[in-house]
Design an enzyme around this catalytic site. Sequence first.
Site, PDB file in Angstrom:
ATOM      1  CE1 TYR A   1       9.627   1.061   4.203  1.00  0.00           C
ATOM      2  CE2 TYR A   1       7.911   2.125   2.906  1.00  0.00           C
ATOM      3  CZ  TYR A   1       8.300   1.419   4.033  1.00  0.00           C
ATOM      4  OH  TYR A   1       7.368   1.088   4.983  1.00  0.00           O
TER       5      TYR A   1
ATOM      6  CG  ASP B   1      -0.205   0.183   2.513  1.00  0.00           C
ATOM      7  OD1 ASP B   1       0.891  -0.385   2.643  1.00  0.00           O
ATOM      8  OD2 ASP B   1      -0.710   0.878   3.410  1.00  0.00           O
TER       9      ASP B   1
END
Length: 440
Positions: A263, A170
């Site tokens: 990330y 997600d």
Amino acid sequence: MKKHSITIAGGGSTYTPGILLMLLDNLDRFPIKTIKLYDNDEKRQEKIGKAYEIYVKEHHPEIEFMYSTDPEESFSDIDFVMAQIRVGKYDMREKDEKIPLKYGLVGQETTGPGGIAYGLRSISGVIEILDYMEKYSPDAWMLNYSNPAAIVAEATNRLRPNSKILNICDMPISLMYKMAHMAGFEDWKDLDVMYYGLNHFGWFTDIRDKEGNDLMPLIRKNVGESGFVKGIDGQHYEQSWLETFRKAKDVYELDPNTIPNTYLKYYFYPDYVVEHSDINHTRVDEIRENREKNVFETCDRIIESGTSKGVELKPNAHSSYIVDLAVALSNNTQEQFLLIVPNEGSVPNFDPTAMVEIPCIVGKYGYKKISQQAIPQFQKGLMEQQVSVEKLVVSAWEEGSYNKLWQALTLSRMVPSAKVAKEVLDDLIDANRDYWPELK
């Protein structure tokens, strides 16, 4: 319209209430006959099970609701498994985050040494659930949220290549919500995007509205100025997330032609991350103090009062994606989703055996991949290195190979040398003796 039966694997997860509520919020387009919770931790699941049994009886008494630790009972006569398991729970997540920090390395649950440790634990758990589903409901689909998704996807593709499993994440959707808000839209579905990468390791290359208007200049301007701080959603509110969304500004500067997954900060700025980490208070501590505490306190209130009335319960963005995907498979909506799938030429100048995260069209047949253009040398080099880490981890699990796991850690961008890789590996082995295969 057919009524579906669903098992949520990881029934004791703090994300389970969100998935339940989102399912119940979409009964008009995805009718439900039965919802089952499955977990191998009876005590943890029981609290969520009792609370939401009360909720379902009050709001949707026509739906059968149950929770169990018995695989046959949990996986028989179902259409979908929604999996979001955490092998070792938060006690092991704490070790994933804090052991690497002892060596001056990034301590994060899905990337670097911590992600590798978590991946070796997750493989067995996800394969076990997939096998239960195929034994008791061979026509069902498994929609897998379990982390670290990149390693899990590599393992399921290699070990169960013909299984009906879709691996999803997600995080890109959370970013798409933020980018939609930057452009004045409410929903990520208002955007058409092109994206490529590995899970937690990717780039948006084209973002348009439904009329085809190019939104990249506006979004580049916003991300270049303040990262993804604008448009923060209710799920990611702790300080660590605010820092992650803010740091995207620096990640973006490496390639201003694309919009990065947040990330990537762990790969590009590991020194910054370590410098701004507190080994005594990592992300897992924030979760225990916030989401974990709030979810179980809410369950306690429902159980003690015997009613969910007066308790504010809302589905969240984390849950919408997995429900939308189930709807697409069931109703043949032909919607676009980002899935983690075998490359097989979809990214033409990249390893064809890699599990890549790209846009796909989803319908009753499963998915059709949307091919990407050849990727730049910078991203290609990064992805070749990272996919090799992921493949070595799965090989280490398959073969019980200490050497291949050492190679994986040595190859990680977050580990400076083979010496440090060996030191952290030996520490992680001691911490994971109850979960990892024996390594020789």
